[in-house]
Design a protein around this motif. Structure first.
Motif, PDB file in Angstrom:
ATOM      1  N   GLN A 178      -5.595   4.470  13.055  1.00 32.96           N
ATOM      2  CA  GLN A 178      -6.663   3.976  13.993  1.00 32.96           C
ATOM      3  C   GLN A 178      -7.274   2.950  13.296  1.00 32.96           C
ATOM      4  O   GLN A 178      -8.079   2.070  14.214  1.00 32.96           O
ATOM      5  CB  GLN A 178      -7.290   5.304  13.865  1.00 32.96           C
ATOM      6  N   ALA A 234      -6.123   0.036  14.999  1.00 29.43           N
ATOM      7  CA  ALA A 234      -6.194  -0.400  16.256  1.00 29.43           C
ATOM      8  C   ALA A 234      -7.510  -0.849  16.104  1.00 29.43           C
ATOM      9  O   ALA A 234      -8.060  -1.674  17.167  1.00 29.43           O
ATOM     10  CB  ALA A 234      -6.253   0.898  16.839  1.00 29.43           C
ATOM     11  N   ALA A 277      -2.843   2.772  16.458  1.00 31.57           N
ATOM     12  CA  ALA A 277      -3.672   3.879  17.274  1.00 31.57           C
ATOM     13  C   ALA A 277      -2.796   5.170  17.558  1.00 31.57           C
ATOM     14  O   ALA A 277      -3.456   6.069  18.038  1.00 31.57           O
ATOM     15  CB  ALA A 277      -4.283   3.504  18.690  1.00 31.57           C
TER      16      ALA A 277
END
Length: 433
Positions: A369, A372, A421
């Motif tokens: 994450q 991303a 992600a």
């Protein structure tokens, strides 16, 4: 030359003999002891010496004096007292149900006497409830009986200003329990502080519990708190030592059940190094040669200074570490791959006593994450070439094995990547502290 201790007085030897007979079951509960005169004759001593020996056992709580019938071995049939049972989930039922049920299962008859008073609290209760000088409390005073014998007292103190118009003021059983009434008044208890002390009873306690000499009591002082830390109830339980066994059930929450991740600081260098060495030792015990060299402290220090090294903690205890950067290792990744936006995982370690909670998966999800959020396309890593079990681990977490590179002087080189992600979705969600 050894020096022998002073010989024990005759009355002490009389007590020792009877104490041993009680311990070995020769004299069972309720058994009648020889009379003072019989003991004096047996030991060829005076009656007053026999009485002195018997008083030792009375004061120890092993025997009772029931004049004029004589001395008897104290009968003990203890009740199991579980303080932690108060906060267990249970149906809306009379607050005595659990006590009555427990005694009924043991084939015993239970009852209680309740009275309610408005009193000036003792300094101890005032301190626990954080009351101002002059504030009054309502106290529900209970004596609980088992087979007609008073077994313990339970005195619940409440700030009068909070309960004066409630059912708590009625000297009757409260069908749904006083704790539920408090919650309805806006004072739900979510935690409690338990304090225990062992002492001899006060005259009032001895009178309420019909205690003979030589019976100590355990005092359990329990203070209940609301979510915002406000004390709303202080309970004093007095438990005679010859009538209770206090049982506590404890469970240890797994290390890593409440993890938080933060940037490592310079002071964390020993911690990160220790975690790395811990993992290397465990790998060696498994016959895996990964990381069997001294930790590269200078490289770790550089990662910390660059804001690339992270530490995972559970209530302030370091349990894992991970390093992520945007630098493609030229020994492994091609120039074309190095141009692709990616974050690279290094030195990911979880303490062995925090294993089994998928903290590794959680750190990889967190790193994905983060990649991303930074506009990267990939999360990448190079794994130890010979650690097939580790390869399978990364594959099961959504990573694709690109190839294995054998670089001179390097033991890693199994290259893996997965899309930024991408989250595997197992393990705890890491939060920033």
């Amino acid at each position: 030359m050894a020096v022998s201790g002073r010989p024990r007085a005759l009355y002490q030897r009389i007590a020792d003999k009877i104490r041993t007979e009680i311990a070995h079951g020769t004299l069972g509960p309720g058994a009648r002891l020889p009379t003072e005169a019989e003991i004096a004759a047996e030991w060829e001593t005076t009656r007053s010496t026999a009485v002195q020996g018997l008083k030792v056992l009375v004061n120890e709580g092993l025997i009772i004096s029931d004049r004029p019938r004589g001395y008897f071995v104290r009968s003990r049939r203890p009740m199991v007292y579980r303080p932690q049972a108060e906060f267990r989930k249970r149906p809306l039922s009379p607050e005595m149900d659990a006590f009555l049920s427990q005694m009924a299962e043991d084939g015993r008859e239970a009852s209680q006497h309740i009275e309610v008073r408005v009193v000036t609290p003792s300094p101890e209760i005032r301190e626990r409830l954080r009351l101002r000088e002059g504030e009054l409390v309502a106290v529900r005073r209970r004596v609980r009986f088992v087979d007609g014998v008073p077994y313990n007292t339970n005195d619940s103190h409440f700030p009068l200003s909070r309960v004066q118009d409630s059912e708590i003021m009625n000297p009757d059983d409260i069908a749904r329990g006083a704790n539920t009434v408090l919650a309805e008044l806006g004072y739900e208890q979510v935690r409690a502080l338990d304090e225990f002390s062992i002492r001899m009873p006060t005259p009032d306690e001895a009178d309420r519990l019909q205690l003979g000499p030589g019976t100590p009591v355990a005092v359990h002082l329990c203070t209940g708190y609301t979510q915002d830390g406000k004390p709303v109830r202080a309970v004093t339980n007095v438990l005679p030592g010859d009538r209770h066994v206090i049982t506590y059930e404890r469970s240890r929450p797994p290390l890593g059940s409440n993890p938080k991740i933060r940037l490592a600081t310079e002071s964390d260098l020993p911690t990160v190094t220790e975690l790395w060495e811990h993992a290397a030792t465990w790998l060696n015990s498994r016959g895996i040669d990964q990381w069997q060299y001294p930790p590269r402290a200078e490289r770790i220090r550089e990662n910390i200074a660059a804001g690339e090294c992270w530490v995972v903690e559970d209530e302030g205890v370091p349990i894992a570490t991970i390093t992520i950067d945007a630098h493609a290792d030229g020994d492994f990744w091609t120039s074309e791959e190095a141009c692709e936006p990616a974050l690279y995982v290094h030195r990911m370690v979880v303490r062995r006593d925090a294993s089994g909670l998928e903290l590794g998966s959680a750190m990889l999800d967190w790193a994905s994450q983060r990649a991303a959020d930074q506009g990267k396309h990939w999360l990448r890593l190079d794994a130890w070439r010979d650690n097939e079990r580790l390869h399978n681990y990364y594959a099961s977490r959504g990573f694709t094995h690109l190839r294995t590179v054998e670089a001179s002087g390097r033991r890693s080189g199994a290259l893996f990547q997965r899309p930024a992600a991408h989250e595997h979705g197992i393990g705890p969600k890491l939060s920033s502290s």
